[in-house]
Write a protein that holds these residues in place. Structure first.
Motif, PDB file in Angstrom:
ATOM      1  N   ASN A 186      30.036  50.403  55.312  1.00  0.00           N
ATOM      2  CA  ASN A 186      29.540  51.171  54.165  1.00  0.00           C
ATOM      3  C   ASN A 186      30.611  51.307  53.094  1.00  0.00           C
ATOM      4  N   TYR A 187      31.836  51.568  53.506  1.00  0.00           N
ATOM      5  CA  TYR A 187      32.917  51.705  52.533  1.00  0.00           C
ATOM      6  C   TYR A 187      33.155  50.383  51.801  1.00  0.00           C
ATOM      7  N   ALA A 188      33.118  49.277  52.554  1.00  0.00           N
ATOM      8  CA  ALA A 188      33.324  47.961  51.931  1.00  0.00           C
ATOM      9  C   ALA A 188      32.215  47.668  50.922  1.00  0.00           C
ATOM     10  N   LEU A 189      30.972  47.976  51.274  1.00  0.00           N
ATOM     11  CA  LEU A 189      29.870  47.752  50.337  1.00  0.00           C
ATOM     12  C   LEU A 189      29.994  48.640  49.107  1.00  0.00           C
ATOM     13  N   TYR A 190      30.442  49.870  49.302  1.00  0.00           N
ATOM     14  CA  TYR A 190      30.623  50.789  48.175  1.00  0.00           C
ATOM     15  C   TYR A 190      31.684  50.254  47.208  1.00  0.00           C
ATOM     16  N   VAL A 191      32.807  49.803  47.753  1.00  0.00           N
ATOM     17  CA  VAL A 191      33.880  49.274  46.902  1.00  0.00           C
ATOM     18  C   VAL A 191      33.399  48.023  46.177  1.00  0.00           C
ATOM     19  N   TYR A 192      32.682  47.162  46.891  1.00  0.00           N
ATOM     20  CA  TYR A 192      32.156  45.927  46.272  1.00  0.00           C
ATOM     21  C   TYR A 192      31.173  46.269  45.156  1.00  0.00           C
ATOM     22  N   ALA A 193      30.303  47.247  45.391  1.00  0.00           N
ATOM     23  CA  ALA A 193      29.320  47.624  44.374  1.00  0.00           C
ATOM     24  C   ALA A 193      29.997  48.236  43.154  1.00  0.00           C
ATOM     25  N   GLN A 194      31.043  49.003  43.363  1.00  0.00           N
ATOM     26  CA  GLN A 194      31.749  49.598  42.231  1.00  0.00           C
ATOM     27  C   GLN A 194      32.384  48.527  41.355  1.00  0.00           C
ATOM     28  N   LYS A 195      32.827  47.444  41.965  1.00  0.00           N
ATOM     29  CA  LYS A 195      33.501  46.393  41.199  1.00  0.00           C
ATOM     30  C   LYS A 195      32.508  45.471  40.506  1.00  0.00           C
ATOM     31  N   THR A 196      31.364  45.209  41.121  1.00  0.00           N
ATOM     32  CA  THR A 196      30.493  44.155  40.617  1.00  0.00           C
ATOM     33  C   THR A 196      29.294  44.654  39.817  1.00  0.00           C
ATOM     34  N   LEU A 197      28.741  45.809  40.171  1.00  0.00           N
ATOM     35  CA  LEU A 197      27.543  46.271  39.479  1.00  0.00           C
ATOM     36  C   LEU A 197      27.898  46.874  38.127  1.00  0.00           C
ATOM     37  N   PRO A 198      27.045  46.669  37.129  1.00  0.00           N
ATOM     38  CA  PRO A 198      27.308  47.303  35.827  1.00  0.00           C
ATOM     39  C   PRO A 198      27.069  48.800  35.930  1.00  0.00           C
ATOM     40  N   PRO A 199      27.695  49.567  35.044  1.00  0.00           N
ATOM     41  CA  PRO A 199      27.475  51.015  35.098  1.00  0.00           C
ATOM     42  C   PRO A 199      26.018  51.353  34.788  1.00  0.00           C
ATOM     43  N   LYS A 200      25.561  52.484  35.332  1.00  0.00           N
ATOM     44  CA  LYS A 200      24.181  52.900  35.104  1.00  0.00           C
ATOM     45  C   LYS A 200      23.969  53.239  33.633  1.00  0.00           C
ATOM     46  N   LYS A 201      22.787  52.898  33.144  1.00  0.00           N
ATOM     47  CA  LYS A 201      22.447  53.264  31.773  1.00  0.00           C
ATOM     48  C   LYS A 201      22.021  54.721  31.763  1.00  0.00           C
ATOM     49  N   LYS A 202      22.489  55.431  30.762  1.00  0.00           N
ATOM     50  CA  LYS A 202      22.109  56.830  30.637  1.00  0.00           C
ATOM     51  C   LYS A 202      20.716  56.908  30.032  1.00  0.00           C
ATOM     52  N   LYS A 203      20.006  57.951  30.412  1.00  0.00           N
ATOM     53  CA  LYS A 203      18.683  58.157  29.833  1.00  0.00           C
ATOM     54  C   LYS A 203      18.844  58.452  28.346  1.00  0.00           C
TER      55      LYS A 203
END
Length: 83
Positions: free
Chosen positions: A45-62
């Motif tokens: 879970n920690y590895a997936l979290y770190v990977y997602a933080q690096k690769t996914l774009p930031p969330k768009k604000k409403k």
């Protein structure tokens, strides 16, 4: 004829203090297996979290609604445009 069959009492040496445990305790084995599964889950879970933080774009604000923007401007004392 009873003398032909010699009945020996069962040896209780195994039940005494002289016996050393061979192998690991089954409870310890279960604990190790479950502990390793939980540890692998947490590390994964920690590895997936770190990977997602690096690769996914930031969330768009409403987007803020026009009503809310107008209300905020009135609170700050700035008149809304067009009034």
């Amino acid at each position: 004829m009873a003398d032909d069959f010699e009945f020996s009492t069962p040896s209780f040496d195994r039940m005494g203090k002289n016996v050393e445990a061979k192998g690991l305790n089954p409870g310890l084995i279960v604990l190790l297996v479950i502990g390793s599964i939980v540890l692998a889950f947490l590390i994964g879970n920690y590895a997936l979290y770190v990977y997602a933080q690096k690769t996914l774009p930031p969330k768009k604000k409403k987007p803020v609604s026009k009503k809310k923007m107008k209300r905020e401007r009135l609170k700050q004392g700035v008149s809304a445009p067009g009034e």
